[in-house]
Design an enzyme around this catalytic site. Structure first.
Site, PDB file in Angstrom:
ATOM      1  N   CYS A 143      49.857 -68.423  -6.872  1.00 23.92           N
ATOM      2  CA  CYS A 143      50.605 -67.168  -7.034  1.00 23.92           C
ATOM      3  C   CYS A 143      51.861 -67.412  -7.854  1.00 23.92           C
ATOM      4  CB  CYS A 143      50.951 -66.583  -5.667  1.00 23.92           C
ATOM      5  SG  CYS A 143      51.817 -67.743  -4.606  1.00 23.92           S
ATOM      6  N   GLN A 155      45.410 -60.572   2.925  1.00 23.97           N
ATOM      7  CA  GLN A 155      45.805 -60.274   1.547  1.00 23.97           C
ATOM      8  C   GLN A 155      46.135 -58.798   1.391  1.00 23.97           C
ATOM      9  OE1 GLN A 155      46.270 -62.285  -0.999  1.00 23.97           O
ATOM     10  NE2 GLN A 155      45.312 -64.214  -0.366  1.00 23.97           N
ATOM     11  N   TYR A 170      45.517 -75.252   2.262  1.00 16.56           N
ATOM     12  CA  TYR A 170      46.400 -74.077   2.408  1.00 16.56           C
ATOM     13  C   TYR A 170      45.503 -72.867   2.700  1.00 16.56           C
ATOM     14  CZ  TYR A 170      49.420 -77.225  -0.282  1.00 16.56           C
ATOM     15  OH  TYR A 170      50.120 -78.317  -0.751  1.00 16.56           O
TER      16      TYR A 170
HETATM   17  N1  SAH Z   1      43.761 -68.463   1.010  1.00 15.17           N
HETATM   18  C1  SAH Z   1      44.533 -68.020   2.137  1.00 15.17           C
HETATM   19  C2  SAH Z   1      45.976 -67.700   1.800  1.00 15.17           C
HETATM   20  C3  SAH Z   1      46.789 -68.841   1.343  1.00 15.17           C
HETATM   21  S1  SAH Z   1      48.506 -68.484   1.279  1.00 15.17           S
HETATM   22  C4  SAH Z   1      43.865 -66.798   2.745  1.00 15.17           C
HETATM   23  O1  SAH Z   1      43.049 -66.180   2.123  1.00 15.17           O
HETATM   24  O2  SAH Z   1      44.206 -66.447   3.874  1.00 15.17           O
HETATM   25  C5  SAH Z   1      49.183 -70.099   1.477  1.00 15.17           C
HETATM   26  C6  SAH Z   1      49.081 -70.661   2.879  1.00 15.17           C
HETATM   27  O3  SAH Z   1      49.597 -71.987   2.869  1.00 15.17           O
HETATM   28  C7  SAH Z   1      49.897 -69.900   3.912  1.00 15.17           C
HETATM   29  O4  SAH Z   1      49.030 -69.526   4.954  1.00 15.17           O
HETATM   30  C8  SAH Z   1      50.926 -70.943   4.411  1.00 15.17           C
HETATM   31  O5  SAH Z   1      51.205 -70.831   5.783  1.00 15.17           O
HETATM   32  C9  SAH Z   1      50.242 -72.243   4.103  1.00 15.17           C
HETATM   33  N2  SAH Z   1      51.082 -73.434   3.908  1.00 15.17           N
HETATM   34  C10 SAH Z   1      52.314 -73.513   3.367  1.00 15.17           C
HETATM   35  N3  SAH Z   1      52.708 -74.799   3.242  1.00 15.17           N
HETATM   36  C11 SAH Z   1      51.716 -75.561   3.756  1.00 15.17           C
HETATM   37  C12 SAH Z   1      51.525 -76.970   3.901  1.00 15.17           C
HETATM   38  N4  SAH Z   1      52.458 -77.835   3.505  1.00 15.17           N
HETATM   39  N5  SAH Z   1      50.378 -77.391   4.442  1.00 15.17           N
HETATM   40  C13 SAH Z   1      49.419 -76.506   4.835  1.00 15.17           C
HETATM   41  N6  SAH Z   1      49.538 -75.174   4.710  1.00 15.17           N
HETATM   42  C14 SAH Z   1      50.673 -74.696   4.181  1.00 15.17           C
END
Ligand code: SAH
Length: 451
Positions: free
Chosen positions: A409, A284, A313
């Site tokens: 976001c 982040q 995610y």
């Molecule tokens: N909470 C996390 C950040 C999330 S950002 C942290 O603190 O690190 C959103 C994430 O979702 C990204 O890492 C991206 O690669 C992932 N992502 C995007 N589409 C996705 C999907 N269909 N399935 C699983 N992950 C996904």
């Protein structure tokens, strides 16, 4: 109606979702970036559509009360790439809250939801712990900076107000050396020249990782020497890399990141968990606000003691790790393999053994968990801008999950998903906007859905 290139006088009424100001000219809607409610402006029309037009500020006749004192600055470029830079900080927070209210009633069809005051930052400047700036030539001088709005021309600013101060200092010093050495700058049209981008990552201990991204297929001694000279000048530098990128692409980092000197990773800590950050790791951007956001999100769970929770995610699993102290098991689902691997490594280094990292899409893997009869107590979602896939929302509703925490976001897709969840019988009482990106119109939100 208005015509393109026409200059009109306009009073700005409000800020709309997306961050632009809106005023009416003979009842015709005109959107003006970087404008403030109450502004009386001379506006030059740049495009005209059926039901609205868009214009740029030519002159501020009378500034709105929430505009910062300095009215000589009127464009995105003047504000160093901050599209909310013209607003006093309190006003930025207020408009973020209003934008969330607006999308929740328009898209989320929920007029009555409570939207709390935006959780602001103690220091709205210099919060970015990762900087990537493109190199460019201004006459004979090597510069770095931002892409102008809607073009690939780079403009340089005196001091980037969002970057960490250490990051700015390093880039300034590097430019002095590069100009002295007369290194060539990459030209995306001819695909020639060396210098592409500079990336600097910093941590809360004021250490820095420098990654020089060049158009080459091997590291020549000359570039190593430049970086070594830089680190001899700036003692906070703890890690040096050269990234080789000879592709025709807008992606900054190349496939090969060659370690040059110092520590291989930068370390950062969040609530007692230590992260090793490499050039490609996701982390982040605004650490102080991330801690507030995640702590708040976790506080929304009814009870995590001994529960089975899905972190959907999950990125590198930061949230999962914060939950791991109390929860029984956490399933962390993430599509990018390197993020999953980074997560596994960090968990292992921190002695955390109750997270199961699953590499794949939430669409597939959440269903697999359900099919395998895993008894999920709660889910925390933190999707990218496009929001949560509708099938996944139906799947969780079908198995009767009682509670979901949703971090987003993008308030528009949050509102859309919120309407779907409400149609599936979930309630949401309140939303907390969190200011992860001061100076910009971006807003993060978090809320709890329950049955
Ligand atoms: N909470 C996390 C950040 C999330 S950002 C942290 O603190 O690190 C959103 C994430 O979702 C990204 O890492 C991206 O690669 C992932 N992502 C995007 N589409 C996705 C999907 N269909 N399935 C699983 N992950 C996904």
């Amino acid at each position: 109606m208005v015509r393109k290139k026409e200059i009109i006088e306009l009073k700005i009424e409000k800020i709309v979702n997306g961050g632009e100001g809106l005023g009416y000219y003979n009842e015709f809607a005109i959107f003006v970036p970087m404008s403030v409610p109450g502004d009386i402006l001379k506006v030059k029309i740049i495009s005209v559509k059926k039901s609205y037009a868009r214009g740029l500020i030519e002159e501020i006749i009378k500034p709105g009360e929430e505009r910062i004192e300095d009215t000589s600055k009127i464009t995105f470029e003047d504000f160093q790439g901050c599209d909310f830079g013209m607003l006093k900080y309190e006003a930025q927070l207020k408009y973020k809250q209003l934008m969330v209210k607006d999308v929740m009633s328009r898209i989320g069809k929920n007029e009555n939801i409570v939207v709390y005051n935006t959780l602001g930052s103690e220091d709205p400047y210099h919060y970015r712990n990762k900087i990537i700036e493109p190199f460019a030539k201004d006459k004979d001088k090597i510069i770095t900076g931002f892409y102008q709005r809607k073009s690939h021309d780079v403009f340089e600013v005196d001091e980037n107000i969002l970057n960490s101060k250490l990051g700015n200092k390093i880039i300034e010093e590097l430019k002095i050396i590069l100009n002295r050495e007369k290194v060539s700058v990459y030209d995306e049209n001819t695909h020639t020249g060396i210098l592409r981008n500079i990336m600097v990552r910093t941590n809360s201990k004021n250490q820095a990782m420098v990654v020089l991204i060049i158009n080459a297929n091997k590291v020549e001694k000359r570039y190593k020497d430049i970086l070594m000279e830089l680190k001899n000048k700036i003692e906070e530098i703890s890690s040096l890399y050269i990234s080789l990128n000879n592709k025709k692409t807008n992606v900054a980092l190349g496939d090969k990141n060659i370690f040059i000197w110092g520590e291989k990773t930068l370390t950062e800590e969040i609530n007692g968990i230590h992260f090793n950050i490499s050039p490609t790791s996701f982390f982040q951007i605004n650490r102080a606000q991330t801690i507030k956001l995640y702590n708040y999100a976790i506080s929304l769970f009814d009870n995590i003691e001994n529960k089975i929770i899905v972190d959907a995610y999950s990125g590198t699993g930061t949230i999962a790790m914060l939950l791991s102290k109390k929860a029984k098991t956490i399933y962390a689902i993430e599509v990018i393999e390197s993020a999953t691997k980074d997560g596994e490594k960090t968990a292992c280094e921190n002695g955390i053994d109750n997270i199961k990292f699953i590499n794949g899409t939430v669409e597939d893997k959440l269903n697999d968990l359900i099919k395998n009869n895993i008894k999920i107590d709660s889910i925390i979602f933190d999707p990218p801008r496009k929001g949560i896939d509708e099938q996944s929302l139906h799947a969780v509703a079908n198995i009767g999950i009682k509670e979901m925490i949703y971090i987003s976001c993008n308030p528009s897709t949050f509102a859309r998903d919120s309407e779907i969840l409400q149609s599936l019988g979930y309630k949401i009482d309140a939303i907390q906007p969190v200011d992860m990106f001061p100076g910009t119109s971006h807003t993060e939100v978090v809320g709890r859905f329950y049955k």
